[in-house]
Scaffold this motif. Structure first.
Motif, mmCIF file in Angstrom:
data_model
loop_
_atom_site.group_PDB
_atom_site.id
_atom_site.type_symbol
_atom_site.label_atom_id
_atom_site.label_comp_id
_atom_site.label_asym_id
_atom_site.label_seq_id
_atom_site.Cartn_x
_atom_site.Cartn_y
_atom_site.Cartn_z
ATOM 1 N N THR A 232 49.237 44.080 -18.251
ATOM 2 C CA THR A 232 48.713 44.793 -17.081
ATOM 3 C C THR A 232 48.127 43.888 -16.019
ATOM 4 O O THR A 232 48.041 44.286 -14.846
ATOM 5 N N ARG A 233 47.720 42.658 -16.381
ATOM 6 C CA ARG A 233 47.015 41.819 -15.412
ATOM 7 C C ARG A 233 47.738 40.522 -15.067
ATOM 8 O O ARG A 233 47.603 40.013 -13.961
ATOM 9 N N TYR A 234 48.505 39.962 -16.002
ATOM 10 C CA TYR A 234 49.143 38.670 -15.761
ATOM 11 C C TYR A 234 50.165 38.786 -14.630
ATOM 12 O O TYR A 234 51.004 39.670 -14.622
ATOM 13 N N GLY A 235 50.070 37.883 -13.651
ATOM 14 C CA GLY A 235 50.996 37.906 -12.524
ATOM 15 C C GLY A 235 50.750 39.043 -11.552
ATOM 16 O O GLY A 235 51.652 39.451 -10.821
ATOM 17 N N ALA B 65 45.806 30.538 7.056
ATOM 18 C CA ALA B 65 45.242 29.431 6.296
ATOM 19 C C ALA B 65 45.986 29.257 4.985
ATOM 20 O O ALA B 65 46.688 30.164 4.518
ATOM 21 N N TYR B 66 45.817 28.082 4.377
ATOM 22 C CA TYR B 66 46.333 27.859 3.033
ATOM 23 C C TYR B 66 45.396 28.543 2.033
ATOM 24 O O TYR B 66 44.178 28.327 2.076
ATOM 25 N N LEU B 67 45.953 29.344 1.136
ATOM 26 C CA LEU B 67 45.170 29.928 0.064
ATOM 27 C C LEU B 67 45.275 29.011 -1.152
ATOM 28 O O LEU B 67 46.372 28.777 -1.663
ATOM 29 N N ILE B 68 44.142 28.479 -1.591
ATOM 30 C CA ILE B 68 44.134 27.521 -2.688
ATOM 31 C C ILE B 68 43.748 28.245 -3.965
ATOM 32 O O ILE B 68 42.598 28.649 -4.163
ATOM 33 N N THR B 69 44.712 28.431 -4.840
ATOM 34 C CA THR B 69 44.507 29.168 -6.078
ATOM 35 C C THR B 69 45.540 28.760 -7.105
ATOM 36 O O THR B 69 46.634 28.297 -6.755
ATOM 37 N N SER B 70 45.186 28.942 -8.385
ATOM 38 C CA SER B 70 46.159 28.751 -9.464
ATOM 39 C C SER B 70 46.503 30.086 -10.102
ATOM 40 O O SER B 70 47.212 30.118 -11.110
ATOM 41 N N ASP B 71 46.005 31.176 -9.536
ATOM 42 C CA ASP B 71 46.259 32.516 -10.073
ATOM 43 C C ASP B 71 47.672 32.960 -9.695
ATOM 44 O O ASP B 71 47.975 33.124 -8.508
ATOM 45 N N GLU B 72 48.520 33.164 -10.690
ATOM 46 C CA GLU B 72 49.925 33.473 -10.416
ATOM 47 C C GLU B 72 50.099 34.825 -9.743
ATOM 48 O O GLU B 72 51.024 35.015 -8.950
ATOM 49 N N GLY B 73 49.212 35.775 -10.051
ATOM 50 C CA GLY B 73 49.302 37.074 -9.394
ATOM 51 C C GLY B 73 48.999 36.985 -7.915
ATOM 52 O O GLY B 73 49.693 37.586 -7.086
#
Length: 213
Positions: free
Chosen positions: A151-154, A173-181
């Motif tokens: 339900t939450r991954y990606g 702007a560049y969004l800096i994240t490692s969250d795949e979703g």
């Protein structure tokens, strides 16, 4: 001038190859020095949304620590302008369809786990409370992991995630994240992105005065 929107996981996901430190405090201190230098040179501006700031601070028991207040004061804290943001109807339709599919997968997983629990206890006498808690606890943990992945991954699962995407879109702007979703739905909305290791290398190349670790 480069514009960056920082997500919380920049500071806590040490496996994302940002390469900014081995622990959160080191990352925060290094980024504070970098942000101050680039702000004074007018070469970059770093943003966080109020919800992301709250989420970030929630990981610390003592929120008044000097390195935290210095970091927050070096940022531009901004809420996306919802009144000016328009989301195409096909993206909204795609979002709703994914919510439905994930809810269905979650329901199926719950049904499967209920059957598994039933099979474990089938034909057995009533277990002592401690043994029962240990046995059922293992199944609950397994269920939570499967359900969270389905339900939450990606997927974006908080308003803070949405704020990050919309602010990056608004500012270009560049969004800096490692969250795949966040990355996935950010691409759907056409925001600028930068891989964690690229961002890490870019800011590590900024020469800053020696900071205390």
């Amino acid at each position: 001038m480069e514009l960056y929107v920082l997500d919380t996981n920049v500071f806590f996901n040490m496996e994302a190859r940002f390469g900014l430190g081995e622990k959160t405090e080191d990352v925060v201190k290094l980024l504070t020095a970098i942000i101050k230098k680039q702000t004074s040179e007018q070469s970059a501006i770093y943003y966080m949304t109020p919800r992301t700031v709250e989420e970030f601070l929630s990981f610390f028991d003592d929120k008044s620590q000097l390195f935290l207040t210095e970091f927050i004061s070096s940022l531009t804290v901004k809420t996306p302008d919802y009144s000016m943001m328009q989301i195409p109807s096909h993206i909204l339709s795609q979002f709703i369809d994914e919510v439905r599919q994930r809810a269905y997968r979650g329901m199926n997983i719950a049904e499967e786990e209920m059957k598994n629990v039933g099979q474990i206890f089938m034909g057995k006498e009533v277990l002592p409370k401690k043994d029962f808690e240990i046995t059922i606890g293992q199944r609950v943990k397994h269920f939570r992991e499967r359900y969270r992945h389905a339900t939450r991954y990606g997927f974006i699962d908080s308003v803070a995630d949405l704020d990050n995407i919309l602010l990056a879109k608004e500012l270009q702007a560049y969004l800096i994240t490692s969250d795949e979703g966040i990355v996935k739905w950010g691409r759907t909305l056409g925001i600028k992105e930068m891989r964690p290791e690229v961002f890490g290398q870019r800011v590590r190349d900024v020469e800053v005065p020696h900071h205390q670790g």
